[in-house]
Scaffold this active site. Structure first.
Site, PDB file in Angstrom:
ATOM      1  N   ARG A  59       0.864  -1.182   0.000  1.00 22.89           N
ATOM      2  CA  ARG A  59       0.000   0.000   0.000  1.00 22.89           C
ATOM      3  C   ARG A  59       0.898   1.229   0.000  1.00 22.89           C
ATOM      4  O   ARG A  59       2.011   1.189   0.522  1.00 22.89           O
ATOM      5  CB  ARG A  59      -0.911  -0.002   1.223  1.00 22.89           C
ATOM      6  CG  ARG A  59      -1.815  -1.222   1.324  1.00 22.89           C
ATOM      7  CD  ARG A  59      -2.602  -1.224   2.631  1.00 22.89           C
ATOM      8  NE  ARG A  59      -3.497  -2.378   2.718  1.00 22.89           N
ATOM      9  CZ  ARG A  59      -3.163  -3.546   3.257  1.00 22.89           C
ATOM     10  NH1 ARG A  59      -1.934  -3.712   3.762  1.00 22.89           N
ATOM     11  NH2 ARG A  59      -4.027  -4.546   3.298  1.00 22.89           N
ATOM     12  N   LYS A  71      -1.282  -2.415   7.573  1.00 25.09           N
ATOM     13  CA  LYS A  71      -2.667  -2.155   7.956  1.00 25.09           C
ATOM     14  C   LYS A  71      -2.986  -2.891   9.259  1.00 25.09           C
ATOM     15  O   LYS A  71      -2.558  -4.028   9.455  1.00 25.09           O
ATOM     16  CB  LYS A  71      -3.604  -2.627   6.836  1.00 25.09           C
ATOM     17  CG  LYS A  71      -5.013  -2.068   6.937  1.00 25.09           C
ATOM     18  CD  LYS A  71      -5.821  -2.453   5.710  1.00 25.09           C
ATOM     19  CE  LYS A  71      -7.209  -1.844   5.768  1.00 25.09           C
ATOM     20  NZ  LYS A  71      -8.012  -2.227   4.582  1.00 25.09           N
ATOM     21  N   HIS A  90      -3.490   1.740  -5.875  1.00 26.21           N
ATOM     22  CA  HIS A  90      -4.179   0.472  -5.627  1.00 26.21           C
ATOM     23  C   HIS A  90      -4.126  -0.436  -6.857  1.00 26.21           C
ATOM     24  O   HIS A  90      -4.038  -1.660  -6.732  1.00 26.21           O
ATOM     25  CB  HIS A  90      -5.625   0.723  -5.219  1.00 26.21           C
ATOM     26  CG  HIS A  90      -6.241  -0.452  -4.527  1.00 26.21           C
ATOM     27  ND1 HIS A  90      -5.848  -0.867  -3.264  1.00 26.21           N
ATOM     28  CD2 HIS A  90      -7.199  -1.324  -4.921  1.00 26.21           C
ATOM     29  CE1 HIS A  90      -6.549  -1.936  -2.912  1.00 26.21           C
ATOM     30  NE2 HIS A  90      -7.370  -2.233  -3.903  1.00 26.21           N
ATOM     31  N   ARG A 132      -0.876  -2.222  -6.958  1.00 19.32           N
ATOM     32  CA  ARG A 132      -0.941  -3.338  -6.004  1.00 19.32           C
ATOM     33  C   ARG A 132      -1.656  -4.538  -6.633  1.00 19.32           C
ATOM     34  O   ARG A 132      -1.188  -5.679  -6.533  1.00 19.32           O
ATOM     35  CB  ARG A 132      -1.666  -2.842  -4.753  1.00 19.32           C
ATOM     36  CG  ARG A 132      -1.873  -3.828  -3.636  1.00 19.32           C
ATOM     37  CD  ARG A 132      -2.449  -3.051  -2.453  1.00 19.32           C
ATOM     38  NE  ARG A 132      -3.078  -3.894  -1.453  1.00 19.32           N
ATOM     39  CZ  ARG A 132      -2.423  -4.532  -0.490  1.00 19.32           C
ATOM     40  NH1 ARG A 132      -1.108  -4.453  -0.437  1.00 19.32           N
ATOM     41  NH2 ARG A 132      -3.063  -5.255   0.407  1.00 19.32           N
ATOM     42  N   HIS A 161      -3.322  -9.271   2.969  1.00 19.34           N
ATOM     43  CA  HIS A 161      -4.764  -9.511   2.975  1.00 19.34           C
ATOM     44  C   HIS A 161      -5.115 -10.435   4.139  1.00 19.34           C
ATOM     45  O   HIS A 161      -4.483 -11.477   4.314  1.00 19.34           O
ATOM     46  CB  HIS A 161      -5.220 -10.154   1.664  1.00 19.34           C
ATOM     47  CG  HIS A 161      -5.345  -9.189   0.531  1.00 19.34           C
ATOM     48  ND1 HIS A 161      -5.366  -9.578  -0.793  1.00 19.34           N
ATOM     49  CD2 HIS A 161      -5.477  -7.834   0.525  1.00 19.34           C
ATOM     50  CE1 HIS A 161      -5.485  -8.508  -1.562  1.00 19.34           C
ATOM     51  NE2 HIS A 161      -5.557  -7.449  -0.791  1.00 19.34           N
ATOM     52  N   TYR A 203      -7.438 -11.749  -8.582  1.00 21.90           N
ATOM     53  CA  TYR A 203      -6.879 -12.575  -9.650  1.00 21.90           C
ATOM     54  C   TYR A 203      -7.961 -13.061 -10.611  1.00 21.90           C
ATOM     55  O   TYR A 203      -7.815 -12.972 -11.833  1.00 21.90           O
ATOM     56  CB  TYR A 203      -6.134 -13.769  -9.052  1.00 21.90           C
ATOM     57  CG  TYR A 203      -5.708 -14.787 -10.084  1.00 21.90           C
ATOM     58  CD1 TYR A 203      -4.842 -14.430 -11.111  1.00 21.90           C
ATOM     59  CD2 TYR A 203      -6.183 -16.092 -10.037  1.00 21.90           C
ATOM     60  CE1 TYR A 203      -4.448 -15.352 -12.070  1.00 21.90           C
ATOM     61  CE2 TYR A 203      -5.792 -17.024 -10.984  1.00 21.90           C
ATOM     62  CZ  TYR A 203      -4.930 -16.644 -11.995  1.00 21.90           C
ATOM     63  OH  TYR A 203      -4.553 -17.559 -12.944  1.00 21.90           O
TER      64      TYR A 203
END
Length: 315
Positions: free
Chosen positions: A150, A186, A263, A266, A289, A299
């Site tokens: 991020r 995060k 984003h 990423r 994640h 994906y």
């Protein structure tokens, strides 16, 4: 062809203003450059003409205006008794196809190689009409593409957070594997992320940059020269987001319909690693994640988008 175009414009001057005539003359000039004779515009010829215009780096709106004006010109030719074909259904089909592709691009979650090149070239000042940006943004863009971090995580990385491991392959060759430690991820979680250099030259850029830094230095520390001084700054996520917002605005003003945001860098990392065969559970760990399903969704959506793009290209 020139005689017919001159006559067409002469007739229009009787009912249209000079500004409109000049625009029509400009649009039809592209037809003259494309062919010495008046071509029969069946579907194949229309698509060929479109690709010719696209290769001239014209805006999509300009290309549409050219095709519409050529259609009007051919209608006039037919009224004069010339038996020249212009397949309006094929033109409509082309417009619908391109409209679908633009809609797909606007919501697409990952970048194609061409889009990556466009963004990097714009930062380097290699796109006409766009000035060169500070090299730190070129390095940041590569880092986001190769690490999947991020933007708030990336700007906090220091030199000491990089780790290079050397492993032996099954063939007995030594290979470097790069990782970066994310100290403030995060929800306050720490993790390690794989840095995968999709292009060899990107690795060399990182190696050269790391040589110039001390262990405690932020990786995205950079200098700006002023007339009487040099000031050193550390990139912030707010500054980086603002930069990408401005870059997107500049590209759109030049006719490039592309979103530029961290984003999508990423998600590009996720998609590229998955298509290279990396296990999705590992990718999920690297990008931070909490659920593997989030990584899998990115994906799978990318795979659906690729399939749709392939279909649209055949239309």
């Amino acid at each position: 062809m020139e005689h017919f175009i001159d006559t067409y414009l002469y007739e229009l001057r009787k009912v249209r203003d000079e500004k409109t005539i000049k625009k029509k003359e400009y649009l039809l000039k592209h037809l003259q450059d494309y062919s010495e004779d008046l071509p029969a515009f069946d579907q194949s010829e229309i698509f060929s003409f479109y690709e010719y215009l696209k290769n001239k780096n014209l805006k999509e709106t300009t290309i549409r205006d050219i095709l519409k004006e050529v259609r009007l010109f051919y209608e006039w030719l037919q009224e004069q008794g010339l038996n020249l074909k212009f397949d309006e259904k094929a033109l409509k089909k082309l417009f619908q196809s391109k409209k679908s592709q633009e809609a797909l691009k606007s919501k697409k979650k990952y970048y194609s190689d061409d889009e990556i090149n466009l963004i990097l070239n714009a930062i380097r000042g290699a796109v006409e009409g766009i000035s060169t940006k500070h090299p730190i943004y070129y390095i940041l863009t590569i880092f986001l593409l190769c690490s999947g971090l991020r933007i708030s995580e990336a700007v906090k990385v220091r030199k000491k957070d990089f780790e290079v491991k050397r492993i032996l392959t099954e063939e007995g060759e030594e290979k470097e594997v790069w990782f970066v430690k994310v100290r403030e991820g995060k929800f306050g979680k720490e993790r390690k992320a794989l840095i995968y250099f999709f292009r060899p030259e990107w690795k060399r850029i990182f190696e050269e940059r790391l040589k110039k830094l001390k262990p405690e230095d932020f990786f995205f520390t950079y200098a700006v020269k002023y007339p009487k001084s040099v000031k050193v700054f550390t990139l912030t996520d707010k500054t980086a987001k603002w930069f990408y917002w401005k870059l997107e605005k500049e590209l759109r003003e030049k006719g490039y319909e592309i979103e530029v945001n961290a984003h999508r860098f990423r998600n590009t990392y996720i998609t590229k690693l998955a298509t290279k065969g990396f296990p999705v559970n590992l990718i999920a760990d690297w990008v931070g994640h909490s659920k593997i399903s989030t990584t899998m969704d990115v994906y799978m959506e990318a795979e659906r988008e690729k399939q749709l793009e392939a279909i649209l290209e055949r239309i």
